[in-house]
Design a protein around this motif. Sequence first.
Motif, PDB file in Angstrom:
ATOM      1  N   GLY A   1       0.810  -1.215   0.000  1.00 43.19           N
ATOM      2  CA  GLY A   1       0.000   0.000   0.000  1.00 43.19           C
ATOM      3  C   GLY A   1       0.842   1.263   0.000  1.00 43.19           C
ATOM      4  N   VAL A   2       1.920   1.252  -0.760  1.00 44.57           N
ATOM      5  CA  VAL A   2       2.842   2.383  -0.816  1.00 44.57           C
ATOM      6  C   VAL A   2       2.718   3.059  -2.178  1.00 44.57           C
ATOM      7  CG1 VAL A   2       5.281   3.028  -0.755  1.00 44.57           C
ATOM      8  CG2 VAL A   2       4.442   1.261   0.751  1.00 44.57           C
ATOM      9  N   ALA A   3       2.673   4.383  -2.177  1.00 41.29           N
ATOM     10  CA  ALA A   3       2.615   5.153  -3.421  1.00 41.29           C
ATOM     11  C   ALA A   3       4.007   5.213  -4.053  1.00 41.29           C
ATOM     12  CB  ALA A   3       2.108   6.558  -3.146  1.00 41.29           C
ATOM     13  N   PRO A   4       4.085   5.389  -5.367  1.00 38.23           N
ATOM     14  CA  PRO A   4       5.396   5.541  -6.017  1.00 38.23           C
ATOM     15  C   PRO A   4       6.149   6.751  -5.486  1.00 38.23           C
ATOM     16  CG  PRO A   4       3.694   5.133  -7.660  1.00 38.23           C
ATOM     17  CD  PRO A   4       2.996   5.337  -6.341  1.00 38.23           C
ATOM     18  N   ILE A   5       7.452   6.660  -5.493  1.00 39.67           N
ATOM     19  CA  ILE A   5       8.302   7.704  -4.919  1.00 39.67           C
ATOM     20  C   ILE A   5       8.159   9.023  -5.677  1.00 39.67           C
ATOM     21  CG2 ILE A   5      10.404   7.219  -6.218  1.00 39.67           C
ATOM     22  CD1 ILE A   5      10.320   7.820  -2.479  1.00 39.67           C
ATOM     23  N   GLU A   6       7.912   8.955  -6.979  1.00 44.05           N
ATOM     24  CA  GLU A   6       7.733  10.184  -7.758  1.00 44.05           C
ATOM     25  C   GLU A   6       6.536  10.981  -7.237  1.00 44.05           C
ATOM     26  OE1 GLU A   6       7.889   7.180  -9.364  1.00 44.05           O
ATOM     27  OE2 GLU A   6       9.860   7.279 -10.322  1.00 44.05           O
ATOM     28  N   ASP A   7       5.470  10.271  -6.882  1.00 40.37           N
ATOM     29  CA  ASP A   7       4.288  10.939  -6.343  1.00 40.37           C
ATOM     30  C   ASP A   7       4.584  11.600  -5.001  1.00 40.37           C
ATOM     31  OD1 ASP A   7       3.004   9.989  -8.560  1.00 40.37           O
ATOM     32  OD2 ASP A   7       1.870   8.443  -7.496  1.00 40.37           O
ATOM     33  N   LYS A   8       5.356  10.919  -4.168  1.00 38.75           N
ATOM     34  CA  LYS A   8       5.696  11.476  -2.860  1.00 38.75           C
ATOM     35  C   LYS A   8       6.603  12.702  -3.003  1.00 38.75           C
ATOM     36  CE  LYS A   8       4.249   9.694   0.348  1.00 38.75           C
ATOM     37  NZ  LYS A   8       2.962  10.045   0.953  1.00 38.75           N
ATOM     38  N   LEU A   9       7.545  12.664  -3.940  1.00 33.18           N
ATOM     39  CA  LEU A   9       8.404  13.818  -4.171  1.00 33.18           C
ATOM     40  C   LEU A   9       7.588  15.005  -4.674  1.00 33.18           C
ATOM     41  CD1 LEU A   9      11.488  12.120  -5.845  1.00 33.18           C
ATOM     42  CD2 LEU A   9      11.455  13.302  -3.658  1.00 33.18           C
ATOM     43  N   ARG A  10       6.682  14.753  -5.611  1.00 29.71           N
ATOM     44  CA  ARG A  10       5.829  15.815  -6.139  1.00 29.71           C
ATOM     45  C   ARG A  10       4.963  16.406  -5.027  1.00 29.71           C
ATOM     46  NH1 ARG A  10       2.938  13.015  -9.473  1.00 29.71           N
ATOM     47  NH2 ARG A  10       4.598  12.901 -10.986  1.00 29.71           N
ATOM     48  N   GLU A  11       4.436  15.546  -4.188  1.00 29.35           N
ATOM     49  CA  GLU A  11       3.595  16.008  -3.074  1.00 29.35           C
ATOM     50  C   GLU A  11       4.371  16.914  -2.128  1.00 29.35           C
ATOM     51  OE1 GLU A  11       1.563  13.975   0.828  1.00 29.35           O
ATOM     52  OE2 GLU A  11       1.629  12.813  -1.011  1.00 29.35           O
ATOM     53  N   SER A  12       5.595  16.543  -1.795  1.00 34.48           N
ATOM     54  CA  SER A  12       6.380  17.359  -0.863  1.00 34.48           C
ATOM     55  C   SER A  12       6.755  18.701  -1.495  1.00 34.48           C
ATOM     56  CB  SER A  12       7.618  16.610  -0.388  1.00 34.48           C
ATOM     57  OG  SER A  12       8.518  16.402  -1.447  1.00 34.48           O
ATOM     58  N   ARG A  13       7.049  18.717  -2.802  1.00 31.80           N
ATOM     59  CA  ARG A  13       7.354  19.986  -3.460  1.00 31.80           C
ATOM     60  C   ARG A  13       6.130  20.880  -3.517  1.00 31.80           C
ATOM     61  NH1 ARG A  13      10.550  16.713  -6.992  1.00 31.80           N
ATOM     62  NH2 ARG A  13       8.823  16.700  -8.445  1.00 31.80           N
ATOM     63  N   LEU A  14       4.962  20.304  -3.761  1.00 29.21           N
ATOM     64  CA  LEU A  14       3.743  21.106  -3.796  1.00 29.21           C
ATOM     65  C   LEU A  14       3.391  21.659  -2.419  1.00 29.21           C
ATOM     66  CD1 LEU A  14       1.527  19.070  -6.260  1.00 29.21           C
ATOM     67  CD2 LEU A  14       2.502  21.337  -6.615  1.00 29.21           C
ATOM     68  N   LYS A  15       3.652  20.885  -1.372  1.00 26.86           N
ATOM     69  CA  LYS A  15       3.434  21.399  -0.011  1.00 26.86           C
ATOM     70  C   LYS A  15       4.330  22.599   0.256  1.00 26.86           C
ATOM     71  CE  LYS A  15       1.919  17.303   2.503  1.00 26.86           C
ATOM     72  NZ  LYS A  15       2.293  16.329   3.538  1.00 26.86           N
ATOM     73  N   TRP A  16       5.590  22.501  -0.164  1.00 26.26           N
ATOM     74  CA  TRP A  16       6.535  23.602   0.028  1.00 26.26           C
ATOM     75  C   TRP A  16       6.094  24.822  -0.772  1.00 26.26           C
ATOM     76  CZ3 TRP A  16       9.865  25.278   3.280  1.00 26.26           C
ATOM     77  CH2 TRP A  16      10.822  26.226   2.910  1.00 26.26           C
ATOM     78  N   PHE A  17       5.640  24.608  -2.010  1.00 25.43           N
ATOM     79  CA  PHE A  17       5.157  25.703  -2.843  1.00 25.43           C
ATOM     80  C   PHE A  17       3.965  26.397  -2.187  1.00 25.43           C
ATOM     81  CE2 PHE A  17       2.442  27.237  -6.347  1.00 25.43           C
ATOM     82  CZ  PHE A  17       3.305  28.178  -6.866  1.00 25.43           C
ATOM     83  N   GLY A  18       3.050  25.617  -1.634  1.00 28.95           N
ATOM     84  CA  GLY A  18       1.902  26.183  -0.932  1.00 28.95           C
ATOM     85  C   GLY A  18       2.322  26.977   0.286  1.00 28.95           C
ATOM     86  N   HIS A  19       3.328  26.470   0.986  1.00 31.49           N
ATOM     87  CA  HIS A  19       3.852  27.177   2.159  1.00 31.49           C
ATOM     88  C   HIS A  19       4.406  28.541   1.749  1.00 31.49           C
ATOM     89  CE1 HIS A  19       6.112  28.014   5.810  1.00 31.49           C
ATOM     90  NE2 HIS A  19       7.202  28.093   5.089  1.00 31.49           N
TER      91      HIS A  19
END
Length: 87
Positions: free
Chosen positions: A48-66
């Motif tokens: 039940g683990v998402a691909p690493i590319e998705d996790k990297l994109r998610e963390s960059r988008l969180k930073w962008f939102g911040h």
Amino acid sequence: MIYGAKCWPAKRKHTNKINVTETRMLRWMCGYTRKDRKRNEYIRKKIGVAPIEDKLRESRLKWFGHLNRRPIEAPVRKIELLDFAHV
């Protein structure tokens, strides 16, 4: 493994290395080896683990939102107002 990835310039070779390392860890967790010939997608779905590319994109988008929630007077936001065409 991807601590601080929100600020990385994510190059394809770095993403591939992280992906290979993560897949090796997931195989080890499940008790599978390469000889078992289980597909990576099967292992990801089982755990039940998402691909690493998705996790990297998610963390960059969180930073962008911040950054976007910061006031426009903040030094990190002043760069948006600069006009580099005339420099």
